[in-house]
Write a protein that holds these residues in place. Sequence first.
Motif, PDB file in Angstrom:
ATOM      1  N   GLU A   1       0.835  -1.209   0.000  1.00  0.00           N
ATOM      2  CA  GLU A   1       0.000   0.000   0.000  1.00  0.00           C
ATOM      3  C   GLU A   1       0.867   1.256   0.000  1.00  0.00           C
ATOM      4  O   GLU A   1       2.048   1.208   0.337  1.00  0.00           O
TER       5      GLU A   1
ATOM      6  N   ASP B   1      -3.941   5.243   8.933  1.00  0.00           N
ATOM      7  CA  ASP B   1      -5.213   4.712   8.418  1.00  0.00           C
ATOM      8  C   ASP B   1      -5.004   3.446   7.601  1.00  0.00           C
ATOM      9  O   ASP B   1      -5.744   2.470   7.735  1.00  0.00           O
ATOM     10  N   LYS B   2      -3.968   3.471   6.736  1.00  0.00           N
ATOM     11  CA  LYS B   2      -3.723   2.329   5.862  1.00  0.00           C
ATOM     12  C   LYS B   2      -3.318   1.100   6.691  1.00  0.00           C
ATOM     13  O   LYS B   2      -3.821   0.008   6.461  1.00  0.00           O
TER      14      LYS B   2
ATOM     15  N   ASN C   1      -3.940   0.466   9.773  1.00  0.00           N
ATOM     16  CA  ASN C   1      -5.132   0.027  10.483  1.00  0.00           C
ATOM     17  C   ASN C   1      -6.013  -0.855   9.602  1.00  0.00           C
ATOM     18  O   ASN C   1      -6.426  -1.947   9.990  1.00  0.00           O
ATOM     19  N   ALA C   2      -6.289  -0.368   8.400  1.00  0.00           N
ATOM     20  CA  ALA C   2      -7.153  -1.113   7.483  1.00  0.00           C
ATOM     21  C   ALA C   2      -6.498  -2.421   7.071  1.00  0.00           C
ATOM     22  O   ALA C   2      -7.167  -3.456   6.964  1.00  0.00           O
TER      23      ALA C   2
ATOM     24  N   ASN D   1      -6.860  -4.949   9.805  1.00  0.00           N
ATOM     25  CA  ASN D   1      -8.239  -5.430   9.905  1.00  0.00           C
ATOM     26  C   ASN D   1      -8.554  -6.416   8.793  1.00  0.00           C
ATOM     27  O   ASN D   1      -9.263  -7.397   8.992  1.00  0.00           O
ATOM     28  N   SER D   2      -8.021  -6.115   7.612  1.00  0.00           N
ATOM     29  CA  SER D   2      -8.425  -6.866   6.431  1.00  0.00           C
ATOM     30  C   SER D   2      -7.565  -8.108   6.192  1.00  0.00           C
ATOM     31  O   SER D   2      -8.010  -9.062   5.586  1.00  0.00           O
ATOM     32  N   TYR D   3      -6.314  -8.058   6.654  1.00  0.00           N
ATOM     33  CA  TYR D   3      -5.402  -9.181   6.443  1.00  0.00           C
ATOM     34  C   TYR D   3      -4.867  -9.639   7.799  1.00  0.00           C
ATOM     35  O   TYR D   3      -3.735  -9.325   8.155  1.00  0.00           O
TER      36      TYR D   3
ATOM     37  N   GLU E   1      -3.648 -12.217   8.683  1.00  0.00           N
ATOM     38  CA  GLU E   1      -2.482 -13.113   8.609  1.00  0.00           C
ATOM     39  C   GLU E   1      -1.162 -12.330   8.607  1.00  0.00           C
ATOM     40  O   GLU E   1      -0.093 -12.912   8.788  1.00  0.00           O
TER      41      GLU E   1
ATOM     42  N   VAL F   1     -15.613  -7.628   7.739  1.00  0.00           N
ATOM     43  CA  VAL F   1     -14.693  -6.974   8.663  1.00  0.00           C
ATOM     44  C   VAL F   1     -14.840  -5.448   8.587  1.00  0.00           C
ATOM     45  O   VAL F   1     -14.516  -4.726   9.516  1.00  0.00           O
TER      46      VAL F   1
ATOM     47  N   ASN G   1     -12.177   3.640  13.109  1.00  0.00           N
ATOM     48  CA  ASN G   1     -11.064   4.174  12.300  1.00  0.00           C
ATOM     49  C   ASN G   1     -11.559   5.106  11.219  1.00  0.00           C
ATOM     50  O   ASN G   1     -10.980   6.155  10.974  1.00  0.00           O
TER      51      ASN G   1
ATOM     52  N   ASN H   1     -10.811   3.719   2.771  1.00  0.00           N
ATOM     53  CA  ASN H   1     -10.699   2.546   3.644  1.00  0.00           C
ATOM     54  C   ASN H   1     -11.131   1.287   2.893  1.00  0.00           C
ATOM     55  O   ASN H   1     -10.483   0.238   2.965  1.00  0.00           O
TER      56      ASN H   1
ATOM     57  N   VAL I   1      -8.659  -0.704   0.705  1.00  0.00           N
ATOM     58  CA  VAL I   1      -7.762  -1.649   1.381  1.00  0.00           C
ATOM     59  C   VAL I   1      -8.549  -2.866   1.839  1.00  0.00           C
ATOM     60  O   VAL I   1      -8.122  -4.005   1.652  1.00  0.00           O
ATOM     61  N   ILE I   2      -9.727  -2.611   2.429  1.00  0.00           N
ATOM     62  CA  ILE I   2     -10.543  -3.710   2.946  1.00  0.00           C
ATOM     63  C   ILE I   2     -10.946  -4.664   1.820  1.00  0.00           C
ATOM     64  O   ILE I   2     -10.963  -5.876   1.988  1.00  0.00           O
TER      65      ILE I   2
ATOM     66  N   ALA J   1      -3.062  -1.650  -5.128  1.00  0.00           N
ATOM     67  CA  ALA J   1      -2.765  -0.222  -5.048  1.00  0.00           C
ATOM     68  C   ALA J   1      -2.666   0.411  -6.437  1.00  0.00           C
ATOM     69  O   ALA J   1      -2.921   1.593  -6.605  1.00  0.00           O
TER      70      ALA J   1
END
Lengths: 328, 338
Positions: free
Chosen positions: A209, A220-221, A223-224, A227-229, A231, B54, B63, B301, B304-305, B310
């Motif tokens: 990213e 922010d990135k 954090n996201a 949350n999203s990965y 692993e 999520v 966030n 957000n 990314v989620i 990118a």
Amino acid sequence: MLFSMILSGCGSESVDTIKSDKNVKADAEQTKKEELKSEEKEIEKEPLEITFVSPLIGLPVWLDAKYGAEAAGEEFGANISWVGPDTIDINAQVQLVEAAIAQKVDGIISCPLNPTAFEPVYKKAQEAGIPIVNTAVDSKEDTRLAYIGTDEVNFGKKAAEALAKKMNGKANIAVIQTSLDSGNQNKEYESFKNTIEEKYPNMKIIVRETDESDMLKAVDKVNAILNSYPEVNAIWCLEAVGGPAAAKVIEEKNLVGKITILAIDDMEDTISYIKKGTIWGTMTQNFYKMGYEAVKMIVESKQGKEVPSISDSGTTLVTLENVETYKK
Amino acid sequence: MGDSIEVSNEPKNVEQKKTLILLNLLNKVLSIKEIGILLCLILIVLIIGISKPVFFSYDNIINILRSTSFIFIIGIAMTFVLIAGDLDLSVGPILALGGIISSLCVTSGIPLSISIILGVMVGVVIGVINGLLVVKCDIPALIVTLGTMYIGRGLVLIITKGAPIYPLPESFNVIGQGEILNIPNVVIISVIAAVIANIVLSKTRYGRAVYAVGGNKETARLSGINVNLVEVSVYILTGAASALSGIMMAGRLGSAQPSAGTGYELLVIAAVIIGGTSLFGGSGTIVGTAIGALLMSVISNGMVIMKISAYWQNLIVGIIIILAVGIDRYRRKRRGLV
């Protein structure tokens, strides 16, 4: 046209006044011994005028390059003008190089973030006989006098090896970089990726990213990403504010010790997070050396000496073990 | 048989009435100014949330709200500026200055509350300068605030020499990192600011004056409004709000960054315009700006989620913004709202 003439007129005038101010001050401060020495020099020739076009005037690591250049300037008799845009702006950088050519400086120190965009203006400098030394990012070999900086391939390889050693060859990695068109970071990334693909089959890059070197965006990135990965267990930052940003996030999420952060550069916050144990390590580049050597090379080339085309300013991995001693 | 017809007629009437009421209600809802963009936001939220649950986690929502707050608090003030027919590009550097001045004050031993006030005052002073230059010297707002944008960034560099102010005392960081009932302070502050701003804009004489000035300056002047005062006041609002946002951001990061707020002028203006405020003055709402700011954060957000590469993100963000605003404008035109 007229406007730009007026502008450049103003520019050179103010440079002159600054220069004479400097001389007055310097004269007053010099001891007898140095006076003799510098008088000799000044009689022989005027000090060289070198313009340092930095890519981001507000980034602390580049200040180290400035100090290095100024130290070399004092040592070898050169005036260093420190200029640069306050946000990443390749166009503005090119224009500053152009302005330096118009001022007929004796040498330019540059950092061509996007090398091809600099080719036309570098050609102009060559035609005007002004040597250019690239720092941190290199352009094609025939476009400049020399390059000093972190060798990107070495850097990426070293980062991969360091992380592999720390993680015992097993990691799910998130990569943070400034933007996808930053040449040096892309090269480092490629080298990192090639190294782990060749040697460490259990290390994987999960996500990559960008944060535009903005710490809030980086927070922010990260954090996201976390949350999203879920692993992800290692974060590798290719630009300076990513490290402290990632550290902030893993502290908030109570993930300290579960996620390994490998940062870049030694900003104060990064170092203090290393001391706290939130950031595992940081790859420091030697910006002071880049600035110092770049000035030295321009001076030497003006004296007709050969200078090496490519020099590596080196990288040091700083962790809790050497955080107190690495600068010595 | 007649009876049975009557019986079957009755519920039919009731049903018709019900559908009529429902249709009326729908009509009313659909003619709420912000509904178009709100529906777009809800749609995007649902798409992201259903494909990646999520997204709806408490942590992720907080966030998003927190990162929206920094933009939104400036957006609130920018709504006033744009409604009054003005423009302020200097918000990014004021944000950085506010954070840096407050941080410098607090690290040099000045009490926290005074440090915060001094930081906000820097924004107020730049706002006054912006406003006076626009109304007294008759220089276009775009040029004035472009100038103060550079001056502000220059001041930041002169003061900091490019180095962040770090570390900051814990008491300062509480502004940006603290929580009340699990909700970050910055979110609470921006919601309170929005409620107050909404009341001021829609219920007070000052609010009506802001709309009037943006609608037609000459008419506003003739109806006894001090146009210059209104214009200067809106620049003071953006100045103060940007500085406050910068102080909160420094607290959030635990470090005042000289590069903070770079490019935020465009982000803020985009949030306000997406929310339906006219770039030419005279119309706009705080609710719209809230939706606009949220939309921007949700998309960034969500990228990314949703695990979007990118390389593709900017392209998709651009398409979503144009689509959302396009749908909104089409609806407004059809309903005669524009």
